[in-house]
Design a protein around this motif. Structure first.
Motif, PDB file in Angstrom:
ATOM      1  N   TYR B  65       4.826 -11.068  -9.164  1.00  0.00           N
ATOM      2  CA  TYR B  65       4.924 -10.484 -10.502  1.00  0.00           C
ATOM      3  C   TYR B  65       4.042 -11.247 -11.486  1.00  0.00           C
ATOM      4  O   TYR B  65       3.352 -10.656 -12.325  1.00  0.00           O
ATOM      5  CB  TYR B  65       6.382 -10.483 -10.987  1.00  0.00           C
ATOM      6  N   HIS B  72      -3.014  -7.602 -14.850  1.00  0.00           N
ATOM      7  CA  HIS B  72      -2.949  -6.388 -15.680  1.00  0.00           C
ATOM      8  C   HIS B  72      -3.531  -6.674 -17.063  1.00  0.00           C
ATOM      9  O   HIS B  72      -4.403  -5.944 -17.544  1.00  0.00           O
ATOM     10  CB  HIS B  72      -1.504  -5.898 -15.801  1.00  0.00           C
ATOM     11  N   MET B  76      -7.051  -5.095 -18.366  1.00  0.00           N
ATOM     12  CA  MET B  76      -7.051  -4.125 -19.455  1.00  0.00           C
ATOM     13  C   MET B  76      -7.831  -4.637 -20.667  1.00  0.00           C
ATOM     14  O   MET B  76      -8.638  -3.929 -21.253  1.00  0.00           O
ATOM     15  CB  MET B  76      -5.618  -3.834 -19.885  1.00  0.00           C
ATOM     16  N   ALA B 136      -1.060 -15.850 -17.278  1.00  0.00           N
ATOM     17  CA  ALA B 136      -1.144 -14.920 -18.402  1.00  0.00           C
ATOM     18  C   ALA B 136      -2.605 -14.742 -18.811  1.00  0.00           C
ATOM     19  O   ALA B 136      -3.450 -15.543 -18.446  1.00  0.00           O
ATOM     20  CB  ALA B 136      -0.308 -15.381 -19.586  1.00  0.00           C
ATOM     21  N   TRP B 137      -2.874 -13.697 -19.565  1.00  0.00           N
ATOM     22  CA  TRP B 137      -4.294 -13.403 -19.807  1.00  0.00           C
ATOM     23  C   TRP B 137      -4.938 -14.431 -20.732  1.00  0.00           C
ATOM     24  O   TRP B 137      -6.145 -14.487 -20.843  1.00  0.00           O
ATOM     25  CB  TRP B 137      -4.472 -11.986 -20.341  1.00  0.00           C
ATOM     26  N   HIS B 383       0.933  -2.825 -27.319  1.00  0.00           N
ATOM     27  CA  HIS B 383       0.610  -1.606 -26.580  1.00  0.00           C
ATOM     28  C   HIS B 383       0.420  -0.415 -27.514  1.00  0.00           C
ATOM     29  O   HIS B 383      -0.318   0.503 -27.175  1.00  0.00           O
ATOM     30  CB  HIS B 383       1.644  -1.310 -25.505  1.00  0.00           C
ATOM     31  N   ARG B 443       9.039 -11.678 -22.713  1.00  0.00           N
ATOM     32  CA  ARG B 443       7.983 -11.081 -21.899  1.00  0.00           C
ATOM     33  C   ARG B 443       7.707 -11.974 -20.693  1.00  0.00           C
ATOM     34  O   ARG B 443       8.208 -13.088 -20.606  1.00  0.00           O
ATOM     35  CB  ARG B 443       6.714 -10.896 -22.725  1.00  0.00           C
ATOM     36  N   GLN B 444       6.906 -11.479 -19.792  1.00  0.00           N
ATOM     37  CA  GLN B 444       6.436 -12.247 -18.641  1.00  0.00           C
ATOM     38  C   GLN B 444       7.566 -12.728 -17.736  1.00  0.00           C
ATOM     39  O   GLN B 444       7.539 -13.851 -17.240  1.00  0.00           O
ATOM     40  CB  GLN B 444       5.570 -13.427 -19.118  1.00  0.00           C
TER      41      GLN B 444
HETATM   42  C1  HEM Z   1      -0.996   2.383 -18.705  1.00  0.00           C
HETATM   43  C2  HEM Z   1       0.135   2.103 -19.250  1.00  0.00           C
HETATM   44  C3  HEM Z   1       0.571   0.682 -19.448  1.00  0.00           C
HETATM   45  C4  HEM Z   1       1.774   0.183 -19.049  1.00  0.00           C
HETATM   46  C5  HEM Z   1       2.903   0.944 -18.358  1.00  0.00           C
HETATM   47  C6  HEM Z   1       1.777  -1.213 -19.399  1.00  0.00           C
HETATM   48  C7  HEM Z   1       2.827  -2.070 -19.147  1.00  0.00           C
HETATM   49  C8  HEM Z   1       2.842  -3.413 -19.441  1.00  0.00           C
HETATM   50  C9  HEM Z   1       3.969  -4.296 -19.289  1.00  0.00           C
HETATM   51  C10 HEM Z   1       5.345  -3.878 -18.761  1.00  0.00           C
HETATM   52  C11 HEM Z   1       3.583  -5.524 -19.706  1.00  0.00           C
HETATM   53  C12 HEM Z   1       4.461  -6.763 -19.819  1.00  0.00           C
HETATM   54  C13 HEM Z   1       4.402  -7.618 -18.635  1.00  0.00           C
HETATM   55  C14 HEM Z   1       5.270  -8.817 -18.881  1.00  0.00           C
HETATM   56  O1  HEM Z   1       5.143  -9.467 -19.928  1.00  0.00           O
HETATM   57  O2  HEM Z   1       6.079  -9.131 -17.999  1.00  0.00           O
HETATM   58  C15 HEM Z   1       2.221  -5.441 -20.103  1.00  0.00           C
HETATM   59  C16 HEM Z   1       1.466  -6.511 -20.563  1.00  0.00           C
HETATM   60  C17 HEM Z   1       0.188  -6.398 -21.079  1.00  0.00           C
HETATM   61  N1  HEM Z   1      -0.549  -5.226 -21.219  1.00  0.00           N
HETATM   62 FE1  HEM Z   1       0.011  -3.392 -20.577  1.00  0.00          FE
HETATM   63  N2  HEM Z   1       0.595  -1.532 -19.997  1.00  0.00           N
HETATM   64  C18 HEM Z   1      -0.171  -0.400 -20.064  1.00  0.00           C
HETATM   65  C19 HEM Z   1      -1.436  -0.277 -20.634  1.00  0.00           C
HETATM   66  C20 HEM Z   1      -2.131  -1.319 -21.215  1.00  0.00           C
HETATM   67  C21 HEM Z   1      -3.408  -1.186 -21.859  1.00  0.00           C
HETATM   68  C22 HEM Z   1      -4.165   0.119 -22.037  1.00  0.00           C
HETATM   69  C23 HEM Z   1      -3.767  -2.431 -22.274  1.00  0.00           C
HETATM   70  C24 HEM Z   1      -5.013  -2.890 -23.014  1.00  0.00           C
HETATM   71  C25 HEM Z   1      -6.053  -2.207 -23.317  1.00  0.00           C
HETATM   72  C26 HEM Z   1      -2.730  -3.336 -21.884  1.00  0.00           C
HETATM   73  C27 HEM Z   1      -2.754  -4.696 -22.129  1.00  0.00           C
HETATM   74  C28 HEM Z   1      -1.735  -5.568 -21.802  1.00  0.00           C
HETATM   75  C29 HEM Z   1      -1.781  -6.986 -22.044  1.00  0.00           C
HETATM   76  C30 HEM Z   1      -2.928  -7.752 -22.682  1.00  0.00           C
HETATM   77  C31 HEM Z   1      -0.576  -7.519 -21.583  1.00  0.00           C
HETATM   78  C32 HEM Z   1      -0.138  -8.972 -21.634  1.00  0.00           C
HETATM   79  C33 HEM Z   1      -0.308  -9.589 -20.297  1.00  0.00           C
HETATM   80  C34 HEM Z   1       0.147 -11.016 -20.318  1.00  0.00           C
HETATM   81  O3  HEM Z   1       1.247 -11.279 -20.813  1.00  0.00           O
HETATM   82  O4  HEM Z   1      -0.620 -11.866 -19.840  1.00  0.00           O
HETATM   83  N3  HEM Z   1      -1.754  -2.633 -21.241  1.00  0.00           N
HETATM   84  N4  HEM Z   1       1.775  -4.136 -19.947  1.00  0.00           N
END
Ligand code: HEM
Ligand SMILES: [Cu+2]
Ligand SMILES: [Cu+2]
Lengths: 226, 559
Positions: B65, B72, B76, B136-137, B383, B443-444
C-alpha cells in the motif's frame, strides 16, 4: 474549565463555523448563477452559431468586485489571526506561533521512534512505552495544561489528537512542543496517532489517551513513580 | 488552398511520431504518453480504494500500500499533470499564435524523451527487488535517506523525477520562446488568446520553480549515495522548504493552463468574447507572482516557519482566483450558451474546482490546518483541485480540440455520459473523504480500525472511484469509435474564436496557408461579427421586417 487556559476545540469550532458558512454560501451562489445562466441564456436551436453581443470587459466593475473579494479575505485573515491570539492557541501552539506554555504546566517528554511512542514524566520518574502487542497510554490530568516536549529518534513523525483538533510534527535532532488541555475526564482509544508518514507500520503508530481527575492523577503518579 | 493537409492525414508510424520535430507530433506524443500515465496512476488509485473499502487488510499488505500511494501521487502530480499541460501547449500555442512551427523544436523533442525516460525510470522501481519508493510523493528527509529507505527503487525515483522534470522544463522553454518570438503579424501581447496568456503565467512559474526541483533531487541523490547533505536537525526543514518552493508553484502549473483552456471553451460555447480579458491576464500574473510566496503553508505544523505570513499570502490567492471566476460568469452572462461536451466539462470544472479552492482557503488558516493537515480532509481538498480542476479542465480541452487534432468528431452522447459519470463519481469519491478526515482519519494508511465506524463512507468513496473508471473507459471507447466512424470535423466544428480554427483539421505541416487579420484576442469572432453586421445592413436595406428576425439584429451597440 479554569480561566485563561482556553479550550482549543471550541475555538477551532467557532472559526470553522465561519469559514464553513462563507464557503458554502459562495459555492451555492456560484452554482445557482451557473444554473440560472445556462437556463436563461441557452441558445435556441436556430441561432446556434450566431455570435452574441459581447464586451471585452468592464474594468471598473471587475476591480470593484476584486475589492469585495479582498474584503472577504481580509475578514478571514483577521479572524484567523485573532483566533491564534486566543487563550487556547496561545497555550497550545508554540514555536513561531509565539505561544508560551504556562509556567505551572505538567511536563511530558515524548519520544517517537519507528513505530512506537515513549512518554517520560520527568517530575515523577514515570516512563510509559508501548510494546508490540499494546499501544502506550498517555495519562493526563483533567483541565490542566500539559506540555509535550517532543523529539524523534529516527524520521519525522507527528502527533495528532483529533479530539483536541490539534497536531504538531516531531523531528529527529529538534525539539518541538505543544501543550494540551483536556477539560474533561475520559478515555480515547487510539486518541493520538502518528500523522507524518514514517514507513512500514506508520498506520499503527497510535496511542491511547486517558484523562484523570487531579486526585486520581496524583494517585497514579505516586503509584507508577519511583 | 493547397493540398497540404492530405500529407498529415496519413497515419504516422510510431518512429515518425517519436522523432519528428513538428510541434504537433511532439505535443501529441507528450499528451498521449501523459494520458497513459494518468491511466496507470488511476489503476494504482483503484487498488488503494479497493483495499480501503473495508476496515481490515483484504488483499494488500502495508508495504504494498505504501508503494501504491507513493507511486500514485508521484505519477499523477509529476508524470501526468505537468507533462500533459506541456503537451497540449506544445500542440496548440503555436497554432493559436499563428506560427508555422515551434522555436527550438529539437529541445522540445529532447524534453519529451527525457520525460518519457524519467517516467519509466520512476516506474521501473516496481521491478527492483525491494520494490518502488515508499516515502510519499514529497520524499521528506530523513525518511528518504539511505539509512531509512535503502534500495534501488528509491534511487530510481530520485533519478526519474529529476529527468522527467528536466524534460518538462525543456518543453516549457521551447513554448515560452515561441510565445516571445513567433506571434503572427498583428498579434500584440494583449491580442494573444487567453490560453497563451495562461501559459505565459505557467511558464514563468516553471522557470522559477523547476530548477529548484532539479537541484533538490541532485542533493537528495548525493545525500543517499555519496555523502550527507542535509543535517539531521535543520536539514529536514531545509529539504521541506526546497521541496515546497517547487511543489506549490507546481500545483498552479497544472491548473493555470486549464483556466485558460476552460476560459476559451466558455467563450466559444457562450458565443461571445471572453469577458474581462485584461483583468484576467493581470490576475494570472499576480497569481503567478504570489505562488512563489505561499509554499510553507504545507509546513504549518513544523514550528519552523512563520505561520502568519504564509497564512496571509495563501489566503490572498483567493483574490486572483475570484477574478477568474467572475470572468467565467461574466462571459456566460447574456451569451448564447450551447451545451456541447466541452462546455459541460468546463462547467464541471467551474463547480468542482470551486470546492477545492474554497477548502484551500480553509486549510490556509493555521488553526484549521492544525486539524486538517495530513488527514483525509487534505486528500479531499487537493483532489478537488487536481481532479475537479486539472482533469475536468483537461477533458474540456480534449473534447474541444480533439476534432482539430484528428479531423474527426467525438460522440456527443458518449461524452455526455462520461461527463455525468465523472461529475457524480468525483462527488461520491471525494466528499466522504472530507467527513472522514474531519472525524480523524489520517492519510497514507492502508487500514483503519473497525471500531471507528468509517466503513460506510469509505465504501461510498470506493464506489465513486469505480464510477470514475467507467467514465474513463467510455472515453477510450469514444476515441476508438471516432477513429473508425467519427464524422469529419472540418476546419471549425465549434465556431471557434482563435487562429487554430482557421486552418484544416488536422493542420498541415506548417499549420497555415493563409492567416486572417488579427485585430483582437478573438480574431475569428471578429470576422463573424463583421459578417453579421454586413448581413444586417443588407437586411436593413432590403426591409425592416427581415432585419428584426435576423439574430444579429439583437446586438447591442458596441462599446
Ligand atoms: C482517478 C481518480 C483518483 C482516485 C480514486 C484517487 C485516490 C486517491 C487516494 C485514496 C489517495 C490517498 C492515499 C493515502 O493517503 O493513503 C490519493 C492520494 C493522492 N492523489 Fe489521488 N486519486 C485520483 C486521482 C488523482 C489525480 C488526478 C491526481 C493528480 C493530478 C492525484 C494526486 C494524488 C496525490 C498527489 C496524492 C498524495 C499521495 C501521497 O500521499 O504521497 N490523484 N489519491
Ligand atoms: Cu511516525
Ligand atoms: Cu508515522
Amino acid at each position: 474549565m479554569s480561566d485563561g487556559v482556553g479550550d482549543i476545540r471550541r475555538e477551532f469550532t467557532d472559526l470553522f463555523d465561519v469559514y464553513w458558512a462563507i464557503g458554502v454560501a459562495i459555492w451555492l451562489l456560484i452554482a445557482v448563477l451557473v444554473v440560472v445562466f445556462v437556463v436563461r441564456y441557452r441558445a435556441r436551436g436556430d441561432d446556434d452559431a450566431a455570435p452574441a453581443p459581447g464586451r471585452s470587459g468592464n474594468t471598473p466593475l471587475e476591480l470593484t468586485y476584486a475589492g469585495i473579494v479582498a474584503c472577504i479575505v481580509a475578514v478571514l485573515v483577521w479572524l484567523t489571526f485573532s483566533t491564534m491570539d486566543d487563550p487556547g492557541y496561545r497555550v497550545t501552539a508554540q514555536g513561531l506561533d509565539r505561544g508560551e506554555p504556562p509556567a505551572d504546566a505538567e511536563l511530558v517528554d515524548v519520544t517517537g521512534a519507528r513505530w512506537n511512542w515513549r512518554f517520560d514524566y520527568p517530575r515523577h520518574g514515570i516512563s510509559e512505552i508501548g510494546t508490540d502487542l499494546r499501544v502506550p497510554t498517555l495519562t493526563l490530568p483533567e483541565d490542566r495544561p500539559v506540555t509535550l516536549r517532543m523529539t524523534s529518534l529516527d524520521v519525522i513523525h507527528a502527533i495528532w489528537i483529533p479530539e483536541r483538533r490539534f497536531k504538531q510534527d516531531v523531528f529527529p535532532g529538534r525539539t518541538t512542543t505543544m501543550t494540551v488541555v483536556f477539560p474533561d475526564q475520559g478515555f480515547w482509544r487510539s486518541g493520538g496517532q502518528c500523522n507524518q508518514f514514517c514507513g512500514l507500520r506508520h498506520a499503527e503508530m497510535d496511542f491511547d489517551i486517558r484523562v484523570l481527575s487531579q486526585a486520581d492523577y496524583d494517585a497514579w503518579t505516586r503509584e507508577r513513580g519511583r | 488552398m493547397s493540398a497540404a493537409p492530405s500529407v498529415s492525414l496519413r497515419r504516422p508510424t510510431l518512429v515518425e511520431l517519436l522523432s519528428a520535430t513538428d510541434h504537433k507530433r511532439i505535443g501529441l506524443a507528450t499528451t498521449v504518453t501523459a494520458l497513459g500515465f494518468f491511466f496507470a496512476g488511476g489503476v494504482l488509485a483503484l487498488l488503494m480504494r479497493t483495499e480501503l473499502a473495508h476496515s481490515g487488510m483484504q488483499f494488500l499488505d502495508h508495504d504494498a500500500y505504501n508503494q501504491l500511494f507513493t507511486m500514485h501521487g508521484t505519477t499523477m502530480i509529476l508524470l501526468f499533470a505537468p507533462p500533459v499541460v506541456m503537451g497540449v501547449a506544445t500542440y496548440f500555442v503555436p497554432l493559436q499564435l499563428g506560427a508555422a512551427e515551434i522555436v527550438w523544436p529539437r529541445l522540445a523533442l529532447l524534453g519529451y524523451w527525457l520525460y518519457l525516460g524519467g517516467a519509466l525510470t520512476v516506474w521501473s522501481g516496481f521491478l527492483t527487488e525491494g520494490g518502488a519508493a515508499r516515502w510519499a510523493w514529497f520524499a521528506f528527509l530523513p525518511l528518504s535517506d539511505s539509512a531509512s529507505s535503502p534500495g534501488t527503487g528509491g534511487d530510481l525515483w530520485v533519478l526519474g523525477v529529476a529527468l522527467s522534470q528536466l524534460g518538462v522544463l525543456l518543453l516549457g522553454c521551447s513554448v515560452m520562446a515561441t510565445i516571445v518570438r513567433r506571434r503572427a503579424p498583428g498579434m500584440t501581447l494583449l491580442r494573444m488568446p487567453l490560453f497563451c496568456w495562461s501559459m505565459v503565467a505557467t511558464l514563468l512559474m516553471v522557470l522559477v520553480a523547476w530548477p529548484v526541483v532539479l537541484a533538490t533531487m541532485a542533493l537528495l541523490f548525493i545525500d543517499r549515495n555519496v555523502t550527507d547533505v542535509f543535517t539531521v536537525g535543520g536539514g529536514s526543514i531545509t529539504y521541506q522548504n526546497l521541496f515546497w518552493f517547487f511543489a506549490h508553484p507546481l500545483v498552479y502549473v497544472i491548473f493555470f493552463p486549464l483556466v485558460g483552456a476552460v476560459g476559451e471553451v466558455i467563450a466559444t460555447f457562450s458565443r461571445r468574447r471572453f469577458f474581462g480579458y485584461r483583468v484576467t491576464v493581470l490576475s494570472l500574473l499576480l497569481f503567478a507572482a504570489l505562488s512563489t510566496s505561499v509554499w510553507a503553508h504545507h509546513m504549518f505544523t513544523t514550528q519552523g516557519v512563520n505561520n502568519r505570513f504564509f497564512s496571509l499570502t495563501s489566503t490572498m490567492i483567493a483574490i486572483p482566483a475570484g477574478i477568474e471566476y467572475f470572468a467565467f460568469l461574466g462571459t456566460m452572462w447574456r451569451g448564447r450558451i450551447v451545451l456541447r461536451t466541452p462546455m459541460l466539462f468546463a462547467l464541471g470544472f467551474v463547480l468542482l474546482f470551486l470546492i477545492g479552492g474554497l477548502s484551500g482557503v480553509f486549510v490556509a488558516s493555521p488553526p484549521l490546518d492544525y486539524h486538517a493537515h495530513d488527514s483525509y480532509v487534505v486528500v479531499a481538498h487537493f483532489h478537488y483541485t487536481l481532479f475537479g480542476g486539472t482533469v475536468f479542465g483537461l477533458f474540456a480541452a480534449i473534447f474541444h480540440w480533439f476534432p482539430k487534432v484528428t479531423g474527426r468528431r467525438l460522440s456527443e452522447a458518449l461524452g455526455i455520459w462520461q461527463c455525468a459519470l465523472m461529475f457524480v463519481g468525483a462527488l461520491l469519491t471525494f466528499v466522504p473523504m472530507f467527513v472522514l478526515g474531519f472525524d480523524g482519519m489520517p492519510r497514507q494508511v492502508a487500514d483503519y480500525p473497525a471500531f471507528r465506524d468509517w466503513d460506510g463512507l469509505n465504501l461510498l468513496s470506493t464506489i465513486g472511484a469505480y464510477m470514475l473508471l467507467v467514465a474513463f473507459l467510455l472515453f477510450v471507447v469514444n476515441v476508438l469509435r471516432s477513429r473508425r466512424i467519427g464524422e469529419p470535423a472540418g476546419p471549425d466544428p465549434w465556431g471557434g474564436q482563435t487562429l487554430e480554427w482557421a486552418t484544416a483539421s488536422p493542420p498541415p505541416r506548417h499549420n497555415f496557408d493563409r492567416l486572417p487579420p488579427v485585430r483582437s484576442y478573438a480574431p475569428l469572432l471578429d470576422l463573424r461579427e463583421e459578417r453579421s453586421r454586413a448581413e444586417r445592413e443588407l437586411g436593413e436595406a432590403a426591409g425592416g421586417a427581415d432585419a428584426r428576425r435576423a439574430p444579429a439584429a439583437r446586438e447591442e451597440p458596441a462599446p
